[in-house]
Motif scaffolding. Structure first.
Motif, PDB file in Angstrom:
ATOM      1  N   CYS A 138       9.185   0.756  11.321  1.00 25.30           N
ATOM      2  CA  CYS A 138       9.960   1.963  11.062  1.00 25.30           C
ATOM      3  C   CYS A 138      10.442   1.867   9.614  1.00 25.30           C
ATOM      4  O   CYS A 138      10.972   0.835   9.210  1.00 25.30           O
ATOM      5  N   ALA A 139      10.257   2.928   8.853  1.00 25.06           N
ATOM      6  CA  ALA A 139      10.590   2.910   7.427  1.00 25.06           C
ATOM      7  C   ALA A 139      11.828   3.754   7.141  1.00 25.06           C
ATOM      8  O   ALA A 139      11.961   4.871   7.638  1.00 25.06           O
ATOM      9  N   VAL A 195       8.022  12.806   0.129  1.00 27.65           N
ATOM     10  CA  VAL A 195       8.470  11.447   0.433  1.00 27.65           C
ATOM     11  C   VAL A 195       8.349  11.164   1.927  1.00 27.65           C
ATOM     12  O   VAL A 195       7.895  10.092   2.334  1.00 27.65           O
ATOM     13  N   LYS A 196       8.721  12.121   2.746  1.00 24.15           N
ATOM     14  CA  LYS A 196       8.650  11.947   4.205  1.00 24.15           C
ATOM     15  C   LYS A 196       7.208  11.696   4.654  1.00 24.15           C
ATOM     16  O   LYS A 196       6.952  10.835   5.494  1.00 24.15           O
ATOM     17  N   ARG A 197       6.258  12.419   4.088  1.00 26.95           N
ATOM     18  CA  ARG A 197       4.841  12.198   4.410  1.00 26.95           C
ATOM     19  C   ARG A 197       4.396  10.792   4.012  1.00 26.95           C
ATOM     20  O   ARG A 197       3.651  10.139   4.741  1.00 26.95           O
ATOM     21  N   SER A 198       4.849  10.338   2.863  1.00 29.93           N
ATOM     22  CA  SER A 198       4.498   8.986   2.411  1.00 29.93           C
ATOM     23  C   SER A 198       5.044   7.934   3.371  1.00 29.93           C
ATOM     24  O   SER A 198       4.363   6.950   3.683  1.00 29.93           O
ATOM     25  N   LEU A 199       6.261   8.140   3.862  1.00 30.96           N
ATOM     26  CA  LEU A 199       6.846   7.189   4.800  1.00 30.96           C
ATOM     27  C   LEU A 199       6.113   7.195   6.140  1.00 30.96           C
ATOM     28  O   LEU A 199       5.879   6.143   6.728  1.00 30.96           O
ATOM     29  N   ALA A 200       5.751   8.381   6.621  1.00 33.09           N
ATOM     30  CA  ALA A 200       5.012   8.468   7.887  1.00 33.09           C
ATOM     31  C   ALA A 200       3.660   7.769   7.748  1.00 33.09           C
ATOM     32  O   ALA A 200       3.215   7.066   8.661  1.00 33.09           O
ATOM     33  N   PHE A 201       3.013   7.929   6.592  1.00 33.13           N
ATOM     34  CA  PHE A 201       1.751   7.241   6.324  1.00 33.13           C
ATOM     35  C   PHE A 201       1.961   5.733   6.300  1.00 33.13           C
ATOM     36  O   PHE A 201       1.206   4.970   6.911  1.00 33.13           O
ATOM     37  N   LEU A 202       3.021   5.294   5.608  1.00 33.18           N
ATOM     38  CA  LEU A 202       3.314   3.863   5.487  1.00 33.18           C
ATOM     39  C   LEU A 202       3.496   3.220   6.857  1.00 33.18           C
ATOM     40  O   LEU A 202       3.010   2.121   7.094  1.00 33.18           O
ATOM     41  N   GLU A 203       4.161   3.908   7.768  1.00 30.69           N
ATOM     42  CA  GLU A 203       4.393   3.354   9.100  1.00 30.69           C
ATOM     43  C   GLU A 203       3.094   3.144   9.882  1.00 30.69           C
ATOM     44  O   GLU A 203       3.036   2.315  10.775  1.00 30.69           O
ATOM     45  N   ARG A 247      10.575   1.874  -7.151  1.00 34.30           N
ATOM     46  CA  ARG A 247      10.706   2.085  -8.600  1.00 34.30           C
ATOM     47  C   ARG A 247      10.223   3.472  -8.999  1.00 34.30           C
ATOM     48  O   ARG A 247       9.329   4.027  -8.372  1.00 34.30           O
ATOM     49  N   ASN A 248      10.817   3.993 -10.083  1.00 39.44           N
ATOM     50  CA  ASN A 248      10.359   5.265 -10.630  1.00 39.44           C
ATOM     51  C   ASN A 248       9.271   4.995 -11.674  1.00 39.44           C
ATOM     52  O   ASN A 248       8.846   3.842 -11.855  1.00 39.44           O
ATOM     53  N   SER A 249       8.850   6.033 -12.387  1.00 35.75           N
ATOM     54  CA  SER A 249       7.765   5.876 -13.357  1.00 35.75           C
ATOM     55  C   SER A 249       8.178   5.048 -14.573  1.00 35.75           C
ATOM     56  O   SER A 249       7.322   4.593 -15.331  1.00 35.75           O
ATOM     57  N   ILE A 305       0.839  -1.202   0.000  1.00 36.24           N
ATOM     58  CA  ILE A 305       0.000   0.000   0.000  1.00 36.24           C
ATOM     59  C   ILE A 305       0.874   1.253   0.000  1.00 36.24           C
ATOM     60  O   ILE A 305       0.658   2.185  -0.778  1.00 36.24           O
ATOM     61  N   GLY A 306       1.879   1.281   0.875  1.00 43.52           N
ATOM     62  CA  GLY A 306       2.726   2.457   0.995  1.00 43.52           C
ATOM     63  C   GLY A 306       3.492   2.791  -0.264  1.00 43.52           C
ATOM     64  O   GLY A 306       3.647   3.966  -0.616  1.00 43.52           O
ATOM     65  N   LEU A 307       3.982   1.779  -0.982  1.00 43.24           N
ATOM     66  CA  LEU A 307       4.729   2.035  -2.213  1.00 43.24           C
ATOM     67  C   LEU A 307       3.839   2.588  -3.323  1.00 43.24           C
ATOM     68  O   LEU A 307       4.343   3.227  -4.246  1.00 43.24           O
TER      69      LEU A 307
END
Length: 150
Positions: free
Chosen positions: A64-65, A47-55, A128-130, A16-18
């Motif tokens: 911890c991501a 990116v930091k927001r995405s990681l905080a969401f993923l955690e 991965r990138n686009s 989900i996070g990726l």
């Protein structure tokens, strides 16, 4: 919690996070990979927001991501470029690329490393990138004692 259940939670969180993590923003986030750290702060915040969401996806797992990138001129070195809300930890710096990170960078594998001394389990996933190129690695750490965010 069993190792299998923890692996399932880490896999779910990563899957989900990726989807929310912009690999292109991550790829271009670190402006100088030659030694002096300088960031594109708009990309860093995204990116930091995405990681905080993923955690927070699997809160019971207390993950911890950390996002890692290999140095372009020296893939034998890796740097932790960003971390979620529970990190960075003091002392995290560029380091020799571990066997797990090398497997992610080169083959897109998803290895697991257990550290019995620290009581942690580390799960690795390709970022991965686009263009579907692997631009880094996501490390999810379970069992790490997290310092309260002050």
């Amino acid at each position: 919690m069993t190792h299998e259940a923890l692996r399932e939670q880490a896999d779910r969180a990563a899957k989900i996070g990726l989807m929310y993590l912009d690999g292109d923003a991550f790829e271009g986030m670190l402006l100088d990979r030659a030694g002096d750290t300088d960031y594109d702060f708009d990309a860093f915040i995204q990116v930091k927001r995405s990681l905080a969401f993923l955690e927070r996806i699997e809160e019971g797992a207390k993950l911890c991501a950390v996002l890692w990138q290999a140095y372009p001129d020296n893939p034998g070195l890796s740097v932790p470029v960003a971390a979620g809300s529970s990190l960075p930890l003091e002392g995290w710096t560029r380091t020799r690329t571990s066997a797990e990170l090398a497997a992610v960078y080169s083959r897109g594998e998803r290895p697991i490393r257990k550290d019995p001394a620290a009581g942690t389990t580390h799960y690795y996933y390709p970022v991965r990138n686009s263009d579907a190129e692997i631009v880094g690695a996501l490390e999810l750490i379970a069992g790490l004692a997290v310092a309260a965010d002050l």
